[in-house]
Design an enzyme around this catalytic site. Structure first.
Site, PDB file in Angstrom:
ATOM      1  N   ASP A 167      -6.768  -5.862  -1.748  1.00  0.00           N
ATOM      2  CA  ASP A 167      -5.249  -6.468  -2.034  1.00  0.00           C
ATOM      3  C   ASP A 167      -5.436  -7.418  -3.101  1.00  0.00           C
ATOM      4  O   ASP A 167      -4.651  -7.387  -3.772  1.00  0.00           O
ATOM      5  CB  ASP A 167      -4.729  -6.884  -0.752  1.00  0.00           C
ATOM      6  CG  ASP A 167      -4.408  -5.722   0.361  1.00  0.00           C
ATOM      7  OD1 ASP A 167      -4.082  -5.860   1.431  1.00  0.00           O
ATOM      8  OD2 ASP A 167      -4.578  -4.674  -0.344  1.00  0.00           O
ATOM      9  N   TYR A 195       2.133   1.269  14.068  1.00  0.00           N
ATOM     10  CA  TYR A 195       2.942   2.043  13.249  1.00  0.00           C
ATOM     11  C   TYR A 195       2.484   3.734  13.086  1.00  0.00           C
ATOM     12  O   TYR A 195       1.368   3.920  13.250  1.00  0.00           O
ATOM     13  CB  TYR A 195       3.253   1.686  11.724  1.00  0.00           C
ATOM     14  CG  TYR A 195       1.874   1.351  11.111  1.00  0.00           C
ATOM     15  CD1 TYR A 195       1.231  -0.037  11.110  1.00  0.00           C
ATOM     16  CD2 TYR A 195       1.311   1.984  10.001  1.00  0.00           C
ATOM     17  CE1 TYR A 195       0.112  -0.093  10.532  1.00  0.00           C
ATOM     18  CE2 TYR A 195       0.384   1.636   9.244  1.00  0.00           C
ATOM     19  CZ  TYR A 195      -0.202   0.518   9.397  1.00  0.00           C
ATOM     20  OH  TYR A 195      -1.418   0.506   8.913  1.00  0.00           O
ATOM     21  N   HIS A 220       0.893  -1.300  -0.026  1.00  0.00           N
ATOM     22  CA  HIS A 220      -0.090   0.044  -0.009  1.00  0.00           C
ATOM     23  C   HIS A 220       0.880   1.292   0.008  1.00  0.00           C
ATOM     24  O   HIS A 220       2.003   1.377   0.347  1.00  0.00           O
ATOM     25  CB  HIS A 220      -0.948  -0.153   1.113  1.00  0.00           C
ATOM     26  CG  HIS A 220      -1.744  -1.067   1.241  1.00  0.00           C
ATOM     27  ND1 HIS A 220      -2.642  -1.408   2.810  1.00  0.00           N
ATOM     28  CD2 HIS A 220      -2.328  -2.116   0.438  1.00  0.00           C
ATOM     29  CE1 HIS A 220      -3.291  -2.714   2.353  1.00  0.00           C
ATOM     30  NE2 HIS A 220      -3.070  -2.896   1.107  1.00  0.00           N
TER      31      HIS A 220
HETATM   32  C1  LIG Z   1      -5.269   2.761   6.742  1.00  0.00           C
HETATM   33  C2  LIG Z   1      -6.596   2.985   7.445  1.00  0.00           C
HETATM   34  C3  LIG Z   1      -7.679   2.442   7.543  1.00  0.00           C
HETATM   35  N1  LIG Z   1      -8.838   2.917   7.898  1.00  0.00           N
HETATM   36  C4  LIG Z   1      -9.978   2.008   7.893  1.00  0.00           C
HETATM   37  C5  LIG Z   1     -10.366   1.882   6.553  1.00  0.00           C
HETATM   38  C6  LIG Z   1     -11.071   0.460   6.321  1.00  0.00           C
HETATM   39  O1  LIG Z   1     -12.471   0.692   6.948  1.00  0.00           O
HETATM   40  C7  LIG Z   1     -10.218  -0.213   7.504  1.00  0.00           C
HETATM   41  C8  LIG Z   1      -9.526  -1.199   6.913  1.00  0.00           C
HETATM   42  O2  LIG Z   1      -8.640  -0.679   6.263  1.00  0.00           O
HETATM   43  P1  LIG Z   1      -7.502  -1.312   5.263  1.00  0.00           P
HETATM   44  O3  LIG Z   1      -8.090  -2.776   5.052  1.00  0.00           O
HETATM   45  O4  LIG Z   1      -6.876  -0.474   4.291  1.00  0.00           O
HETATM   46  O5  LIG Z   1      -6.381  -1.819   6.388  1.00  0.00           O
HETATM   47  P2  LIG Z   1      -5.019  -2.513   5.917  1.00  0.00           P
HETATM   48  O6  LIG Z   1      -5.124  -3.591   4.926  1.00  0.00           O
HETATM   49  O7  LIG Z   1      -4.283  -2.758   7.266  1.00  0.00           O
HETATM   50  O8  LIG Z   1      -4.128  -1.414   5.371  1.00  0.00           O
HETATM   51  C9  LIG Z   1      -2.969  -0.785   5.980  1.00  0.00           C
HETATM   52  O9  LIG Z   1      -1.909  -1.772   5.791  1.00  0.00           O
HETATM   53  C10 LIG Z   1      -0.709  -1.331   5.229  1.00  0.00           C
HETATM   54  C11 LIG Z   1       0.406  -2.406   5.430  1.00  0.00           C
HETATM   55  C12 LIG Z   1      -0.291  -0.021   5.446  1.00  0.00           C
HETATM   56  O10 LIG Z   1       0.714   0.221   5.440  1.00  0.00           O
HETATM   57  C13 LIG Z   1      -1.365   1.031   5.211  1.00  0.00           C
HETATM   58  O11 LIG Z   1      -1.283   1.823   6.580  1.00  0.00           O
HETATM   59  C14 LIG Z   1      -2.932   0.635   5.443  1.00  0.00           C
HETATM   60  O12 LIG Z   1      -3.021   0.494   3.877  1.00  0.00           O
HETATM   61  O13 LIG Z   1      -9.805   0.677   8.331  1.00  0.00           O
HETATM   62  C15 LIG Z   1      -8.989   3.976   8.795  1.00  0.00           C
HETATM   63  O14 LIG Z   1      -9.743   4.637   9.149  1.00  0.00           O
HETATM   64  N2  LIG Z   1      -7.712   4.882   8.917  1.00  0.00           N
HETATM   65  C16 LIG Z   1      -6.346   4.479   8.226  1.00  0.00           C
HETATM   66  O15 LIG Z   1      -5.539   4.912   8.304  1.00  0.00           O
END
Ligand SMILES: Cc1cn([C@H]2C[C@H](O)[C@@H](COP(=O)(O)OP(=O)(O)O[C@H]3O[C@H](C)C(=O)[C@H](O)[C@H]3O)O2)c(=O)[nH]c1=O
Length: 188
Positions: free
Chosen positions: A171, A133, A63
Site C-alpha cells: 500500500d 466481508y 484496493h
Molecule cells: C485479499 C486476499 C489476500 N490473501 C493473502 C495474500 C497475502 O499473503 C495476505 C495479506 O493480503 P493483503 O495484504 O492484500 O491483505 P489486505 O491489505 O487486507 O487487502 C485486502 O484489503 C482491502 C481493504 C480489500 O478490500 C481487499 O479484499 C484486500 O486487498 O493474504 C488471500 O489469501 N486471499 C485474499 O482474498
C-alpha cells in the site's frame, strides 16, 4: 429486517440489518440473500474474508481486483470501528474519482456494499478492529491492484493524520490516481 440507504455513488449502498436485543445481548441476520434481493441486490458471494488490525490508524487499501475477477464486496465490522471508503474508478462514470466514506463499527452494525469498479479501503479507529466481508469472486492475485489511499487527486478525508498510517509495503508503494489507468469502464 433490513435498512438499505443509497449513497451519492450509485450502486454503493449502506445496509443495516435489524438487531433483536434482549437481556443476553442481540441477534442479527448479518446476511440474508432473499432480503437483499428484495432491495434489488442479487449478488452471489463466493468468498468471505476476515482481517484483524491491532493498531488504530491501520490503513488497508485502496484496493481492487481487475476483470475478469472483479469483486463486489459486502463489508462489515466484527469488532472495533473503522472508516470504510469506496471510490468510483469506472472510466466515463459521472462520479469517476468520487468517494464516499462511512464509519462501520460493532456498535452501529452498518455494512457497506462496494460494487465491482470501485476501490475499497479503510482506516481503523479502534484497537483490535476486525473487518469481515463477502466477495463475489475468488482471490486472484494476478488481478490485484491498488491506488495510494492519500491521493490528493481523490482527496479522501480520512479523519486522522495520514502521515501516521500503519501501511503494508504494497500500500505504501501504490501509484497515485494521476498515474493510474483503470481497467474499468462505466456501462451506463
Ligand atoms: C485479499 C486476499 C489476500 N490473501 C493473502 C495474500 C497475502 O499473503 C495476505 C495479506 O493480503 P493483503 O495484504 O492484500 O491483505 P489486505 O491489505 O487486507 O487487502 C485486502 O484489503 C482491502 C481493504 C480489500 O478490500 C481487499 O479484499 C484486500 O486487498 O493474504 C488471500 O489469501 N486471499 C485474499 O482474498
Amino acid at each position: 429486517m433490513l435498512q438499505v440507504e443509497k449513497t451519492t455513488l450509485p450502486g454503493v449502498l449502506l445496509i443495516t440489518p435489524r438487531r433483536f436485543g434482549d437481556s443476553r445481548g442481540f441477534f442479527s441476520e448479518s446476511y440474508n440473500r432473499s432480503r437483499m434481493a428484495e432491495h434489488g441486490v442479487t449478488i452471489d458471494f463466493v468468498q468471505d474474508n476476515h482481517s484483524l488490525s491491532v493498531q488504530p490508524g491501520t490503513v488497508r487499501g485502496l484496493h481492487f481486483q481487475a476483470p475478469p475477477h472483479a469483486q463486489d464486496k459486502l463489508v462489515r465490522c466484527g469488532r472495533g470501528a473503522l472508516f470504510d471508503v469506496a471510490v468510483d474508478i469506472r472510466k466515463g462514470s459521472p462520479t469517476y474519482g468520487k468517494w464516499v466514506g462511512y464509519e462501520l463499527s460493532f456498535e452501529n452494525g452498518r455494512q457497506l456494499l462496494v460494487p465491482k469498479g470501485f476501490l475499497h479501503g479503510f482506516v481503523t479507529r479502534a484497537p483490535d478492529t476486525e473487518i469481515v466481508y463477502k466477495c463475489s469472486d475468488y482471490y486472484a492475485p494476478e488481478c490485484d491492484g491498488a491506488v495510494r489511499f492519500d491521493c490528493p487527486q481523490i482527496g479522501i478525508d480520512w479523519g486522522f493524520d495520514v502521515d501516521s498510517a500503519a501501511l503494508s509495503d504494497k500500500d505504501a508503494k501504490a501509484p497515485f490516481f494521476k498515474d493510474f489507468d483503470s481497467p474499468f469502464v462505466w456501462e451506463g
